[in-house]
Design an enzyme around this catalytic site. Structure first.
Site, PDB file in Angstrom:
ATOM      1  N   HIS A  99      -8.598  11.340  -0.641  1.00 39.41           N
ATOM      2  CA  HIS A  99      -8.145   9.790  -0.607  1.00 39.41           C
ATOM      3  C   HIS A  99      -6.890  10.207   0.253  1.00 39.41           C
ATOM      4  O   HIS A  99      -6.154   9.193   0.517  1.00 39.41           O
ATOM      5  CB  HIS A  99      -7.610   9.455  -1.924  1.00 39.41           C
ATOM      6  CG  HIS A  99      -7.032   8.148  -2.130  1.00 39.41           C
ATOM      7  ND1 HIS A  99      -5.883   8.072  -1.975  1.00 39.41           N
ATOM      8  CD2 HIS A  99      -7.722   7.017  -1.981  1.00 39.41           C
ATOM      9  CE1 HIS A  99      -5.557   6.553  -2.302  1.00 39.41           C
ATOM     10  NE2 HIS A  99      -6.858   5.826  -2.133  1.00 39.41           N
ATOM     11  N   LYS A 148      -4.380  11.010   3.585  1.00 37.64           N
ATOM     12  CA  LYS A 148      -4.208  10.643   4.728  1.00 37.64           C
ATOM     13  C   LYS A 148      -3.515  11.324   5.570  1.00 37.64           C
ATOM     14  O   LYS A 148      -2.294  11.401   5.399  1.00 37.64           O
ATOM     15  CB  LYS A 148      -3.921   9.096   5.071  1.00 37.64           C
ATOM     16  CG  LYS A 148      -4.627   8.078   4.296  1.00 37.64           C
ATOM     17  CD  LYS A 148      -4.127   7.777   2.849  1.00 37.64           C
ATOM     18  CE  LYS A 148      -4.985   6.465   2.282  1.00 37.64           C
ATOM     19  NZ  LYS A 148      -5.026   6.505   0.608  1.00 37.64           N
ATOM     20  N   HIS A 182       0.616  -1.060  -0.041  1.00 36.68           N
ATOM     21  CA  HIS A 182       0.087   0.197   0.090  1.00 36.68           C
ATOM     22  C   HIS A 182       0.973   0.983  -0.137  1.00 36.68           C
ATOM     23  O   HIS A 182       0.332   2.313  -0.363  1.00 36.68           O
ATOM     24  CB  HIS A 182      -0.770   0.029   1.268  1.00 36.68           C
ATOM     25  CG  HIS A 182      -1.980   0.991   1.094  1.00 36.68           C
ATOM     26  ND1 HIS A 182      -2.600   2.078   1.902  1.00 36.68           N
ATOM     27  CD2 HIS A 182      -3.104   0.922   0.360  1.00 36.68           C
ATOM     28  CE1 HIS A 182      -3.514   2.776   1.690  1.00 36.68           C
ATOM     29  NE2 HIS A 182      -3.767   1.833   0.398  1.00 36.68           N
ATOM     30  N   LYS A 203       3.130   4.498  -1.018  1.00 34.37           N
ATOM     31  CA  LYS A 203       3.019   5.396  -2.367  1.00 34.37           C
ATOM     32  C   LYS A 203       4.089   6.256  -2.211  1.00 34.37           C
ATOM     33  O   LYS A 203       4.211   7.178  -1.498  1.00 34.37           O
ATOM     34  CB  LYS A 203       1.769   6.250  -2.399  1.00 34.37           C
ATOM     35  CG  LYS A 203       0.451   5.432  -2.421  1.00 34.37           C
ATOM     36  CD  LYS A 203      -1.036   5.782  -1.998  1.00 34.37           C
ATOM     37  CE  LYS A 203      -2.108   4.974  -1.936  1.00 34.37           C
ATOM     38  NZ  LYS A 203      -1.902   3.541  -1.697  1.00 34.37           N
TER      39      LYS A 203
END
Length: 548
Positions: free
Chosen positions: A417, A419, A164, A166
């Site tokens: 989207h 965080k 996950h 990025k």
């Protein structure tokens, strides 16, 4: 006809956002060699110690976190934003390592300068480990169209884990490197109308011959030396079973990270047992350890957990409060009476906010939680007092206090989207600035898979399922006594705030907040958006949402 010269994106990623301004890019005027630094010290440790003792004049910075440009919003709401082409469009990029969950190879390659697109060595790291996985096969087919693209599948030891993280690592022909940590999947939707954010490291030069390696004991929290050690350890986790990141690790060893002001907060899958001598911690343990070095105010504060996914945390709040919140509550406090514990808020959109978003229901496909099963219903019950709106304009939400001045972030219609985890205090104008103790930008959502289970009572092990990566920043990284203030619609402080900082000879650091403050709690009966549910009420484009 002479060919028109190109203007690469500027180092701060703002190249396309100021029409009419055509500066000469430094990358085209400097010699092809590491840039000369102002401080010529023998080692990275000496460099950092000298910075600590240097007098602290008034210094003003830009926000360490940047928002991405939203396609369907007007220019005034896209000030100081960045795009993927801003980040990757420099023709001096020679090599790119791209780590993500979802990948659109054609979209990624289109972001590079067209003159060098076929020359940049592109490495794509993904988590589709099953050979017959349709996503893996699709990725292979796309990569086969580019001779300069190499795919790497990450080592995935946990059945329910995901790759996950990025992130991008960029190497350049001028012998500098840059690390980019962000929140967007490498797909078109995430870089157009979804709220995302990016942290870009400074350009990292090659280590000078006189510099020496920094050992573990000298690598203090928040230093470039500590960041480098943790970052390389993160990359080494990919090489547990086979050599994946070894080539980029060997290259990054040659670069000087001393200008980085941040702590790396990452997760790698597996079972981890930490001790006092552990060089790098993962998950919530990494956050807890880093926060021990972060000064926090003794005044009443809030910690806003703003995420795009809430996993199943359990029928009781034991993990959330006893493990995760306890880790986030850490901090280095001053003398005096103990402060009250922070209040926790969870920022997550409702179905109505998804319906009103720029892409309507389509944006909800990237935002996840569940409230159907008995266990999930119990979870909603203990989360409900903490749940707050993303857009802060719900007619069904709790009304804000009379006279509250809403700080407009300009992203309420761009579904989240991004965080972020931010500890802050203050009401904002006209009562003064909203000040920030620390802020985390990360790929990690609110889940045990991302942050790790509670430590095993017998073995002390923490089990983590997924790869995640983020950066933690706080004001003291910039100067002793520095302050960090929330900014909205811009990456810089307002003129009055700059004058105040200059008058006080203080260091003021802005932090771009992606949502409006103060937060608006959910009202009675309001529930979070659930992508696996069906909604018959039409969104603003006239669409309904049918799942399954």
């Amino acid at each position: 006809m002479d060919r028109q010269s190109k203007r690469p994106a500027s180092a701060d990623g703002n190249g396309d956002d100021e029409p009419g301004r055509k500066p000469t890019p430094s990358s085209l005027t400097h010699p092809i060699s590491p840039p000369t630094k102002k401080r010529r010290l023998a080692t990275a440790v000496e460099d950092e110690k000298a910075a600590e003792t240097r007098p602290t004049p008034s210094r003003l910075f830009r926000s360490p976190f940047k928002l991405t440009k939203i396609r369907d919003l007007p220019p005034e709401l896209n000030r100081d934003t960045t795009t993927l082409k801003d980040i990757l469009g420099d023709p001096l990029i020679s090599e790119c390592w791209e780590f993500n969950y979802l990948h659109d190879i054609d979209f990624l390659m289109a972001a590079f300068d067209p003159d060098v697109r076929g020359l940049v060595q592109v490495h794509v790291v993904h988590g589709f480990w099953k050979r017959e996985d349709p996503s893996r096969l699709e990725l292979q087919a796309a990569a086969s169209r580019y001779e300069n693209v190499t795919l790497h599948n990450a080592y995935m030891p946990e059945m329910f884990g995901t790759h996950h993280s990025k992130m991008m690592i960029l190497l350049r022909h001028d012998d500098t490197a840059q690390i980019v940590i962000h929140t967007a999947n490498m797909i078109v939707r995430d870089w157009t109308n979804m709220t995302q954010a990016v942290w870009l490291s400074p350009r990292l030069p090659l280590i000078k011959p006189a510099q020496q390696a920094v050992n573990q004991a000298e690598a203090r929290t928040g230093s470039g030396a500590k960041f480098k050690m943790d970052f390389l350890n993160y990359l080494r986790s990919y090489d547990t079973r086979k050599s994946t990141c070894k080539p980029i690790i060997e290259q990054l060893l040659r670069y000087d990270f001393s200008e980085i002001r941040a702590s790396l907060i990452a997760s790698v899958p597996g079972r981890h047992k930490f001790s006092e001598n552990s060089p790098t911690r993962w998950g919530w343990a990494a956050m807890e350890e880093a926060l021990k070095a972060v000064p926090v105010s003794q005044a009443k504060s809030e910690i806003a957990i703003q995420i795009s996914s809430i996993a199943t945390l359990g029928p009781t709040d034991s993990w959330l409060k006893d493990t995760f919140f306890r880790a986030l509550s850490r901090g280095r406090r001053g003398t005096g009476p103990p402060s009250a514990p922070p209040d926790f808020k969870v920022v997550f959109p409702t179905p109505d906010e998804i319906r009103k978003s720029l892409d309507g229901y389509a944006s909800g496909g990237s935002i996840h939680t569940k409230i159907q099963s008995p266990q999930q219903v119990k979870q909603l019950q203990y989360l409900r007092p903490m749940l707050c709106h993303w857009a802060n304009d719900s007619p069904h939400g709790v009304e804000l206090e009379a006279g509250a001045a809403v700080q407009e972030a300009g992203r309420k219609r761009a579904a989240p989207h991004v965080k972020t985890y931010i500890r802050y205090r203050g009401d904002g104008p006209p009562h003064g600035p909203i000040t920030i103790d620390w802020a985390l930008l990360t790929s990690a959502n609110l889940s045990k898979q991302a942050w790790g289970e509670a430590a095993n009572a017998k073995t002390g092990e923490i089990r983590i399922s997924s790869y995640e990566i983020g950066v933690l920043v706080w004001p003291e990284l910039y100067a002793p006594g520095a302050t960090m203030q929330a900014t909205f619609l811009t990456d810089t402080l307002a003129e009055g705030e700059r004058r105040d900082a200059a008058a006080a000879a203080a260091t003021a650091v802005p932090l771009r907040v992606p949502y409006n403050l103060p937060l608006q709690p959910y009202g009675k009966g309001e529930v979070p958006w659930v992508a696996t549910a069906s909604y018959s009420e039409r969104d603003w484009m006239g669409q309904v949402w049918r799942h399954g």
